[in-house]
Design a protein around this motif. Structure first.
Motif, PDB file in Angstrom:
ATOM      1  N   ALA A  40       3.924 -15.221   0.428  1.00 40.91           N
ATOM      2  CA  ALA A  40       2.669 -14.509   0.170  1.00 40.91           C
ATOM      3  C   ALA A  40       2.902 -13.011   0.034  1.00 40.91           C
ATOM      4  O   ALA A  40       2.367 -12.351  -0.874  1.00 40.91           O
ATOM      5  N   ALA A  41       3.711 -12.459   0.928  1.00 40.16           N
ATOM      6  CA  ALA A  41       3.999 -11.023   0.867  1.00 40.16           C
ATOM      7  C   ALA A  41       4.793 -10.680  -0.384  1.00 40.16           C
ATOM      8  O   ALA A  41       4.571  -9.636  -1.009  1.00 40.16           O
ATOM      9  N   MET A  42       5.735 -11.555  -0.771  1.00 41.06           N
ATOM     10  CA  MET A  42       6.527 -11.282  -1.961  1.00 41.06           C
ATOM     11  C   MET A  42       5.645 -11.241  -3.205  1.00 41.06           C
ATOM     12  O   MET A  42       5.859 -10.424  -4.109  1.00 41.06           O
ATOM     13  N   ALA A  43       4.637 -12.118  -3.262  1.00 38.82           N
ATOM     14  CA  ALA A  43       3.721 -12.112  -4.397  1.00 38.82           C
ATOM     15  C   ALA A  43       2.905 -10.825  -4.430  1.00 38.82           C
ATOM     16  O   ALA A  43       2.692 -10.242  -5.504  1.00 38.82           O
ATOM     17  N   ASP A  44       2.460 -10.351  -3.269  1.00 35.15           N
ATOM     18  CA  ASP A  44       1.694  -9.101  -3.213  1.00 35.15           C
ATOM     19  C   ASP A  44       2.551  -7.908  -3.630  1.00 35.15           C
ATOM     20  O   ASP A  44       2.075  -6.999  -4.326  1.00 35.15           O
ATOM     21  N   ILE A  45       3.807  -7.905  -3.201  1.00 32.58           N
ATOM     22  CA  ILE A  45       4.708  -6.812  -3.585  1.00 32.58           C
ATOM     23  C   ILE A  45       4.950  -6.825  -5.091  1.00 32.58           C
ATOM     24  O   ILE A  45       4.934  -5.776  -5.749  1.00 32.58           O
ATOM     25  N   GLU A  46       5.140  -8.008  -5.658  1.00 31.92           N
ATOM     26  CA  GLU A  46       5.385  -8.091  -7.102  1.00 31.92           C
ATOM     27  C   GLU A  46       4.175  -7.598  -7.895  1.00 31.92           C
ATOM     28  O   GLU A  46       4.326  -6.863  -8.884  1.00 31.92           O
ATOM     29  N   ARG A  47       2.979  -7.977  -7.454  1.00 36.70           N
ATOM     30  CA  ARG A  47       1.778  -7.485  -8.144  1.00 36.70           C
ATOM     31  C   ARG A  47       1.661  -5.968  -8.023  1.00 36.70           C
ATOM     32  O   ARG A  47       1.249  -5.288  -8.975  1.00 36.70           O
ATOM     33  N   ALA A  48       2.039  -5.430  -6.855  1.00 32.44           N
ATOM     34  CA  ALA A  48       1.989  -3.972  -6.672  1.00 32.44           C
ATOM     35  C   ALA A  48       2.975  -3.274  -7.606  1.00 32.44           C
ATOM     36  O   ALA A  48       2.641  -2.242  -8.209  1.00 32.44           O
ATOM     37  N   VAL A  49       4.180  -3.813  -7.748  1.00 33.58           N
ATOM     38  CA  VAL A  49       5.169  -3.216  -8.655  1.00 33.58           C
ATOM     39  C   VAL A  49       4.656  -3.249 -10.092  1.00 33.58           C
ATOM     40  O   VAL A  49       4.833  -2.288 -10.857  1.00 33.58           O
ATOM     41  N   GLN A  50       4.006  -4.338 -10.463  1.00 31.03           N
ATOM     42  CA  GLN A  50       3.439  -4.412 -11.812  1.00 31.03           C
ATOM     43  C   GLN A  50       2.376  -3.334 -12.018  1.00 31.03           C
ATOM     44  O   GLN A  50       2.330  -2.687 -13.075  1.00 31.03           O
ATOM     45  N   ASN A  57       0.838  -1.204   0.000  1.00 34.97           N
ATOM     46  CA  ASN A  57       0.000   0.000   0.000  1.00 34.97           C
ATOM     47  C   ASN A  57       0.872   1.254   0.000  1.00 34.97           C
ATOM     48  O   ASN A  57       0.606   2.215  -0.750  1.00 34.97           O
ATOM     49  N   ALA A  58       1.905   1.258   0.832  1.00 34.19           N
ATOM     50  CA  ALA A  58       2.814   2.408   0.881  1.00 34.19           C
ATOM     51  C   ALA A  58       3.535   2.589  -0.448  1.00 34.19           C
ATOM     52  O   ALA A  58       3.740   3.723  -0.914  1.00 34.19           O
ATOM     53  N   MET A  59       3.898   1.488  -1.084  1.00 38.88           N
ATOM     54  CA  MET A  59       4.584   1.573  -2.373  1.00 38.88           C
ATOM     55  C   MET A  59       3.666   2.178  -3.434  1.00 38.88           C
ATOM     56  O   MET A  59       4.097   3.042  -4.210  1.00 38.88           O
ATOM     57  N   GLU A  60       2.405   1.744  -3.456  1.00 39.37           N
ATOM     58  CA  GLU A  60       1.494   2.271  -4.468  1.00 39.37           C
ATOM     59  C   GLU A  60       1.144   3.730  -4.213  1.00 39.37           C
ATOM     60  O   GLU A  60       0.895   4.485  -5.165  1.00 39.37           O
ATOM     61  N   GLU A  61       1.136   4.147  -2.960  1.00 45.38           N
ATOM     62  CA  GLU A  61       0.924   5.566  -2.660  1.00 45.38           C
ATOM     63  C   GLU A  61       2.052   6.415  -3.235  1.00 45.38           C
ATOM     64  O   GLU A  61       1.838   7.572  -3.609  1.00 45.38           O
ATOM     65  N   ASP A  62       3.249   5.846  -3.313  1.00 43.55           N
ATOM     66  CA  ASP A  62       4.407   6.547  -3.869  1.00 43.55           C
ATOM     67  C   ASP A  62       4.627   6.186  -5.332  1.00 43.55           C
ATOM     68  O   ASP A  62       5.735   6.361  -5.852  1.00 43.55           O
ATOM     69  N   GLY A  63       3.591   5.647  -5.990  1.00 46.85           N
ATOM     70  CA  GLY A  63       3.770   5.054  -7.310  1.00 46.85           C
ATOM     71  C   GLY A  63       4.498   5.924  -8.320  1.00 46.85           C
ATOM     72  O   GLY A  63       5.462   5.492  -8.959  1.00 46.85           O
ATOM     73  N   GLU A  64       4.055   7.174  -8.481  1.00 45.05           N
ATOM     74  CA  GLU A  64       4.678   8.041  -9.478  1.00 45.05           C
ATOM     75  C   GLU A  64       6.134   8.325  -9.126  1.00 45.05           C
ATOM     76  O   GLU A  64       7.025   8.243  -9.990  1.00 45.05           O
ATOM     77  N   GLU A  65       6.400   8.631  -7.862  1.00 45.81           N
ATOM     78  CA  GLU A  65       7.765   8.888  -7.419  1.00 45.81           C
ATOM     79  C   GLU A  65       8.626   7.637  -7.565  1.00 45.81           C
ATOM     80  O   GLU A  65       9.784   7.701  -7.995  1.00 45.81           O
ATOM     81  N   LEU A  66       8.041   6.481  -7.223  1.00 43.80           N
ATOM     82  CA  LEU A  66       8.789   5.237  -7.309  1.00 43.80           C
ATOM     83  C   LEU A  66       9.170   4.915  -8.747  1.00 43.80           C
ATOM     84  O   LEU A  66      10.270   4.433  -9.028  1.00 43.80           O
ATOM     85  N   CYS A  67       8.281   5.200  -9.675  1.00 44.07           N
ATOM     86  CA  CYS A  67       8.586   4.936 -11.082  1.00 44.07           C
ATOM     87  C   CYS A  67       9.729   5.811 -11.592  1.00 44.07           C
ATOM     88  O   CYS A  67      10.520   5.397 -12.442  1.00 44.07           O
ATOM     89  N   LYS A  68       9.822   7.038 -11.085  1.00 38.90           N
ATOM     90  CA  LYS A  68      10.952   7.893 -11.462  1.00 38.90           C
ATOM     91  C   LYS A  68      12.268   7.276 -10.994  1.00 38.90           C
ATOM     92  O   LYS A  68      13.278   7.328 -11.709  1.00 38.90           O
ATOM     93  N   VAL A  69      12.251   6.701  -9.793  1.00 37.99           N
ATOM     94  CA  VAL A  69      13.452   6.037  -9.277  1.00 37.99           C
ATOM     95  C   VAL A  69      13.786   4.811 -10.129  1.00 37.99           C
ATOM     96  O   VAL A  69      14.949   4.560 -10.457  1.00 37.99           O
ATOM     97  N   LEU A  70      12.763   4.047 -10.510  1.00 40.25           N
ATOM     98  CA  LEU A  70      12.990   2.874 -11.351  1.00 40.25           C
ATOM     99  C   LEU A  70      13.503   3.280 -12.725  1.00 40.25           C
ATOM    100  O   LEU A  70      14.373   2.619 -13.296  1.00 40.25           O
ATOM    101  N   ALA A  71      12.975   4.380 -13.265  1.00 39.12           N
ATOM    102  CA  ALA A  71      13.432   4.855 -14.571  1.00 39.12           C
ATOM    103  C   ALA A  71      14.881   5.312 -14.524  1.00 39.12           C
ATOM    104  O   ALA A  71      15.577   5.316 -15.547  1.00 39.12           O
ATOM    105  N   ALA A  72      15.351   5.690 -13.315  1.00 35.58           N
ATOM    106  CA  ALA A  72      16.753   6.087 -13.154  1.00 35.58           C
ATOM    107  C   ALA A  72      17.678   4.877 -13.010  1.00 35.58           C
ATOM    108  O   ALA A  72      18.871   5.050 -12.767  1.00 35.58           O
ATOM    109  N   GLY A  73      17.114   3.670 -13.142  1.00 39.99           N
ATOM    110  CA  GLY A  73      17.948   2.472 -13.115  1.00 39.99           C
ATOM    111  C   GLY A  73      18.001   1.758 -11.788  1.00 39.99           C
ATOM    112  O   GLY A  73      18.894   0.931 -11.570  1.00 39.99           O
ATOM    113  N   ALA A  74      17.070   2.040 -10.890  1.00 43.59           N
ATOM    114  CA  ALA A  74      17.098   1.426  -9.559  1.00 43.59           C
ATOM    115  C   ALA A  74      16.938  -0.080  -9.649  1.00 43.59           C
ATOM    116  O   ALA A  74      16.189  -0.602 -10.481  1.00 43.59           O
ATOM    117  N   ALA A  75      17.628  -0.768  -8.753  1.00 47.79           N
ATOM    118  CA  ALA A  75      17.421  -2.201  -8.547  1.00 47.79           C
ATOM    119  C   ALA A  75      16.464  -2.374  -7.379  1.00 47.79           C
ATOM    120  O   ALA A  75      16.463  -1.579  -6.435  1.00 47.79           O
TER     121      ALA A  75
END
Length: 274
Positions: free
Chosen positions: A229-239, A203-221
């Motif tokens: 179960a939590a890892m699957a939820d996080i992966e779906r959120a990143v998608q 939930n916190a990641m999706e709230e930061d979605g736009e900002e997080l995508c800028k970090v990913l576009a900068a090449g973040a790992a």
């Protein structure tokens, strides 16, 4: 699913001989835990973080995890210097007791800092999954103490736990890391905080979605650690985040294919357990 011990308790007339029981029992598998502190500067010791498995049953005593319960009891036994454990005073003179537990150190493929530390990192953890990331930030602190000359990229931490008063692990260290710049940002989500709605790390990641995508576009790992179960939820959120805000990352592909590519090249790293 009832265990063999449950069945024997339920049907006391069934009393197979011990040698026969040992034949049908499988060999115990080793348990793996991520180190929670960098070996740099602490070569003679390490620290582990684990969740004690203790679950209620419909009847009888609660189910207890074999290894985590053993380690919990070993720690309490060492502190009280009782109960037949190998307890001895700490050589550091702290007055704490120590207990001997057999183990081996093995490198974990993937869950390690990238060679290029100038790239940003996104660290996502639930519960005891914070362990390898504490190792990361203590390593960065170790580098800072030695005036490491290479520029290091920003690190963002997303951490999910139940209650700030119960299992917010390393809360003071995380706050200090944000203040010192070791972590550029830390977002913590509590799923069982009294009087508050349930919030999870995704939930916190999706709230930061736009900002997080800028970090990913900068090449973040992206590094994620926790239960399957939590890892699957996080992966779906990143998608979902990439689908909503990361058109430059998609390049005509589905978000799931983007993550598969990242996993293949070590840009999306998962450390999970069962």
């Amino acid at each position: 699913c009832p265990s063999l011990l449950d069945l024997l308790r339920r049907f006391p007339s069934c009393s197979p001989p011990l040698p026969r029981l040992l034949e049908v029992l499988g060999r115990l598998k080793g348990r793996s835990y991520s180190a929670a502190i960098t070996p740099k500067g602490w070569a003679e010791s390490t620290e582990l973080v684990f969740t004690v498995v203790r679950q209620p049953r419909d009847s009888g005593p609660p189910f207890e995890g074999l290894c985590t319960t053993y380690m919990e009891r070993a720690m309490f036994s060492a502190r009280s210097s009782a109960g037949g454990m190998e307890a001895s005073p700490s050589p550091a003179g702290s007055g704490e007791a120590r207990v001997a537990v057999s183990g081996a150190v093995q490198p974990l493929a993937g869950m390690r800092l990238p060679e290029d530390l100038s790239k940003p990192l996104v660290l996502c953890a639930t519960g005891a999954g914070i362990s390898p990331f504490r190792c990361f930030w203590t390593h960065r602190q170790w580098l800072a103490q030695r005036q490491y000359s290479q520029e290091m990229g920003p690190w963002t931490l997303y951490f999910g736990c139940r209650d700030p008063e119960a299992d917010f692990l390393f809360s003071e260290e995380i706050a200090a890391c944000v203040s010192s710049g070791v972590l550029a940002k830390a977002r913590v989500a509590f799923s069982r905080q009294v009087g508050q709605p349930k919030r999870y790390v995704w939930n916190a990641m999706e709230e930061d979605g736009e900002e997080l995508c800028k970090v990913l576009a900068a090449g973040a790992a992206v590094y994620v650690c926790g239960s399957p179960a939590a890892m699957a939820d996080i992966e779906r959120a990143v998608q979902r985040i990439i689908a909503a805000h990361g058109q430059s990352l998609l390049q005509g592909r589905e978000p799931s294919y983007v993550l598969e590519d990242w996993k293949r090249i070590g840009r999306y790293v998962v450390d999970s357990w069962r």
